[in-house]
Design a protein around this motif. Structure first.
Motif, PDB file in Angstrom:
ATOM      1  N   GLU A 279       0.839  -1.201   0.000  1.00 35.46           N
ATOM      2  CA  GLU A 279       0.000   0.000   0.000  1.00 35.46           C
ATOM      3  C   GLU A 279       0.879   1.258   0.000  1.00 35.46           C
ATOM      4  O   GLU A 279       1.874   1.323   0.722  1.00 35.46           O
ATOM      5  CB  GLU A 279      -0.884   0.020   1.244  1.00 35.46           C
ATOM      6  CG  GLU A 279      -2.107  -0.864   1.163  1.00 35.46           C
ATOM      7  CD  GLU A 279      -2.997  -0.693   2.391  1.00 35.46           C
ATOM      8  OE1 GLU A 279      -2.488  -0.183   3.416  1.00 35.46           O
ATOM      9  OE2 GLU A 279      -4.170  -1.073   2.333  1.00 35.46           O
ATOM     10  N   GLY A 280       0.498   2.223  -0.818  1.00 34.89           N
ATOM     11  CA  GLY A 280       1.234   3.489  -0.847  1.00 34.89           C
ATOM     12  C   GLY A 280       2.470   3.495  -1.712  1.00 34.89           C
ATOM     13  O   GLY A 280       3.075   4.552  -1.931  1.00 34.89           O
TER      14      GLY A 280
ATOM     15  N   ARG B 232      -3.881  10.502  -5.591  1.00 40.17           N
ATOM     16  CA  ARG B 232      -4.641   9.268  -5.375  1.00 40.17           C
ATOM     17  C   ARG B 232      -4.038   8.458  -4.236  1.00 40.17           C
ATOM     18  O   ARG B 232      -2.823   8.520  -3.987  1.00 40.17           O
ATOM     19  CB  ARG B 232      -4.637   8.401  -6.642  1.00 40.17           C
ATOM     20  CG  ARG B 232      -5.477   8.933  -7.761  1.00 40.17           C
ATOM     21  CD  ARG B 232      -5.472   7.953  -8.921  1.00 40.17           C
ATOM     22  NE  ARG B 232      -6.357   6.827  -8.681  1.00 40.17           N
ATOM     23  CZ  ARG B 232      -7.515   6.644  -9.313  1.00 40.17           C
ATOM     24  NH1 ARG B 232      -7.924   7.516 -10.218  1.00 40.17           N
ATOM     25  NH2 ARG B 232      -8.259   5.600  -9.047  1.00 40.17           N
ATOM     26  N   ARG B 233      -4.882   7.648  -3.604  1.00 36.92           N
ATOM     27  CA  ARG B 233      -4.384   6.774  -2.541  1.00 36.92           C
ATOM     28  C   ARG B 233      -3.892   5.438  -3.091  1.00 36.92           C
ATOM     29  O   ARG B 233      -3.191   4.707  -2.390  1.00 36.92           O
ATOM     30  CB  ARG B 233      -5.505   6.520  -1.528  1.00 36.92           C
ATOM     31  CG  ARG B 233      -5.918   7.773  -0.752  1.00 36.92           C
ATOM     32  CD  ARG B 233      -6.981   7.428   0.264  1.00 36.92           C
ATOM     33  NE  ARG B 233      -7.384   8.606   1.034  1.00 36.92           N
ATOM     34  CZ  ARG B 233      -8.311   8.585   1.984  1.00 36.92           C
ATOM     35  NH1 ARG B 233      -8.940   7.448   2.268  1.00 36.92           N
ATOM     36  NH2 ARG B 233      -8.627   9.689   2.639  1.00 36.92           N
ATOM     37  N   SER B 234      -4.263   5.114  -4.314  1.00 38.20           N
ATOM     38  CA  SER B 234      -3.899   3.807  -4.885  1.00 38.20           C
ATOM     39  C   SER B 234      -2.385   3.646  -4.959  1.00 38.20           C
ATOM     40  O   SER B 234      -1.655   4.610  -5.193  1.00 38.20           O
ATOM     41  CB  SER B 234      -4.468   3.671  -6.301  1.00 38.20           C
ATOM     42  OG  SER B 234      -5.807   4.112  -6.362  1.00 38.20           O
TER      43      SER B 234
END
Length: 601
Positions: free
Chosen positions: A30-31, A176-178
């Motif tokens: 993630e991140g 974006r968080r994706s």
């Protein structure tokens, strides 16, 4: 602790007799914002296709976390040719529903220039089938970005986007968080978006912290310590490192390794170009006149793209040309090239283009020239010339230049018909340089070229003595190879931008704001009405401001001409540049006042 999204464990992939990936293990969490670089054919696309489970590994395994939502942009879209843009991108959402969604509005405006998709014959209701590859690619990208994903995998997302579109996409992905894994040769984009790099080389993957600039620093340090790479390749990396450290330190705000090590690496590396020496050499090859444009008008069919342009391309000038699609960049180069080929007999729709008698032009267009498919690569180059003089005492044989551009000894005997699109592009560029031109027009030269080939091309151009115009959406390449930037802003004029592409984006933003303000609906109830007398006064002031803006434009044009004339007089250029900056400030104040008055009118 960040959740692991994808695991790649001991993965290998072989095509024919060639091993693309050999026991590769890595992960995406993630991140993560990961950029993937490497030479064409080394396995970048294969890696991300296996990462997304679009392709099976020969051995090892790829695992996804439970419920992973993944979005993939491949180089070939899967859009339904019979469907409309609306159906593919927005699906069954009602107009009020999608138009009220800020994310959808941002994506449509950023990729297409407006919610009504200007440039598409029927806007959102345009059928996809007849559209060009570039238009289809933007539709596929919009479809992906509007959806919600845990991981986005992008293969060459900047292809077919202009400078503004690339800047918008970088900003959008940063917000974006994706998680992101991205293959691209756009080095500016990698610097803006990525925080880790994967370098695919000879079946293995080297990981680096930071964006592209940090990767170049760290790779140069690794190669210095390991001392396993050949001298030629190491020198290329050191040269680019020197340019990054000296010419654009803002590209990386947090280097991931010691700055002292970087400075030690480049202490004996000269600047990429000795501009004054190249100017003198170019002057001896070209004389005083290269291209002089006087009151030129350029048309494409009935459409006037440029009018009353007076401009000069002098000996040794290295010009970057930017502008919105359709503004006339390619048409301007074609008009100049036509005048050169006809020795001045063929002229544009209006005005005159004078061409120097010693000009020997090479024009790399966006179309790849067709060659006999039975020729071998080396034969295709040798048919132009056996040896080439690159200036500053540098001479190369056809075989040596082939190797510089990524055609090793084995590849030099490959038939032209078996080459990929990117390899044909490289061969076309090779043949142009082999003919020893003294003027180069390069229209999108970076298309289909990997980063290593781009750095090698930049190295060749560094010592190339002549005049050059580059049209490219690759911001890094423009800034690296040219000394001045001119812009076509869609208003039929050609302007020099002292601050380069940053200034171009600022001007385009102001123009869009002005256009939006002019198209704004009438004031709603509750807003104080403007009296007829005030409206008349505002109209008069608007006309006065427009006349002032015209005078400023004329003065800017003259200053640009003076700068071109006194290019080697640095004190004079600095004085003229200061006046240009004052005019730019004055223009900005007038444009803001114009916007305020336009609301009243």
């Amino acid at each position: 602790m960040a959740v692991n999204l994808v695991n790649v464990e001991n993965v290998s992939k072989v095509y024919g007799t060639r091993t693309l990936l050999d026991g590769v293990s890595l992960g995406v969490s993630e991140g993560d914002r990961i950029g993937v670089v490497g030479r064409n054919g080394d396995g970048k696309t294969t890696l991300i296709r296996m990462l997304a489970k679009l392709e099976e590994a020969d051995s090892g395994r790829v695992t996804h976390s439970g419920g992973l939502h993944i979005g993939v942009l491949t180089q070939h879209d899967s859009l339904d040719p019979a469907a409309t843009v609306r159906h593919e991108v927005i699906r069954d959402m009602a107009d009020h529903e999608w138009a009220g969604n800020a994310k959808i509005r941002d994506v449509l405006t950023g990729l297409f220039g407006g919610l009504d998709l200007p440039g598409f014959p029927k806007g959102l209701d345009t059928v996809i089938g007849p559209l060009s590859g570039g238009e289809r690619r933007r539709i596929a990208l919009a479809k992906l970005l509007i959806a919600e994903q845990d991981l986005i995998v992008l293969d060459e997302p900047t292809n077919h986007l202009d400078v503004e579109g690339i800047a918008w996409l970088a900003q959008h992905l940063r917000e974006r968080r994706s998680a992101l894994v991205c293959v691209t040769h756009d080095r500016w984009f990698l610097d803006q978006v990525c925080t880790r790099m994967w370098d695919v080389q000879r079946g293995t993957i080297h990981e680096y912290e930071g964006g592209y600039s940090d990767y170049v620093f760290a790779r140069a340090e690794r190669e210095r310590i390991a001392a396993t790479e050949e001298v030629k390749r190491q020198n290329l990396v050191r040269k680019e490192l020197a340019w990054l450290r000296r010419g654009a330190p803002a590209r990386t705000s947090k280097p991931r390794f010691r700055v002292e090590a970087a400075n030690e690496l480049i202490k004996d590396v000269p600047p990429p170009r000795d501009s004054s020496e190249l100017m003198r050499f170019a002057g001896s090859r070209l004389g005083k006149t290269v291209f002089d444009l006087e009151d030129v008008t350029v048309q494409a069919g009935p459409k006037v793209l440029l009018k009353h342009v007076t401009w000069q391309l002098g000996p040794g000038d290295r010009i970057g040309l930017v502008g919105v699609n359709g503004a006339g960049k390619t048409s301007l180069l074609r008009a100049m090239a036509d005048a050169a080929r006809s020795e001045g007999e063929e002229q544009p729709a209006g005005g005159r283009i004078a061409v120097g008698k010693t000009v020997k032009l090479a024009y790399l267009s966006q179309e790849v020239a067709e060659l006999d498919p039975t020729w071998r690569v080396l034969e295709a180059v040798q048919r132009v010339r056996e040896r080439v003089d690159l200036g500053k005492g540098r001479e190369m044989t056809a075989g040596q230049l082939c190797e510089t551009f990524g055609f090793n000894k084995e590849k030099q005997w490959t038939p032209v018909g078996d080459l990929s699109g990117g390899e044909r592009r490289r061969l076309q560029l090779l043949r142009l340089l082999m003919d020893e031109p003294n003027v180069l027009f390069l229209d999108e030269p970076t298309n289909d070229l990997d980063i290593e080939t781009l750095t090698q091309l930049e190295d060749v151009l560094d010592g190339w003595p002549g005049s050059m115009i580059v049209i490219s959406h690759d911001r890094f390449f423009v800034e690296r190879t040219t000394d001045r930037v001119y812009a076509l802003l869609g208003d039929a004029t050609l302007r020099m931008l002292p601050r380069g592409i940053d200034e171009y984006l600022e001007r385009r933003h102001r123009m869009e704001e002005a256009a939006a303000a002019a198209a704004a609906p009438a004031p709603v109830a509750g807003k104080p009405a403007v009296s007829a007398a005030d409206a008349r006064a505002a109209k008069k002031e608007l006309q006065r401001i427009e006349r002032q803006l015209d005078r400023i434009s004329e003065r800017e044009t003259k200053l640009h001409d003076h700068i071109a004339t006194h290019a080697t007089d640095f004190a004079k250029v600095a004085e003229l540049d200061a006046e240009l900056r004052e005019l730019a400030g004055e223009r900005e104040e007038l444009e803001l006042r114009w916007l305020e008055l336009a609301e009243d009118v």
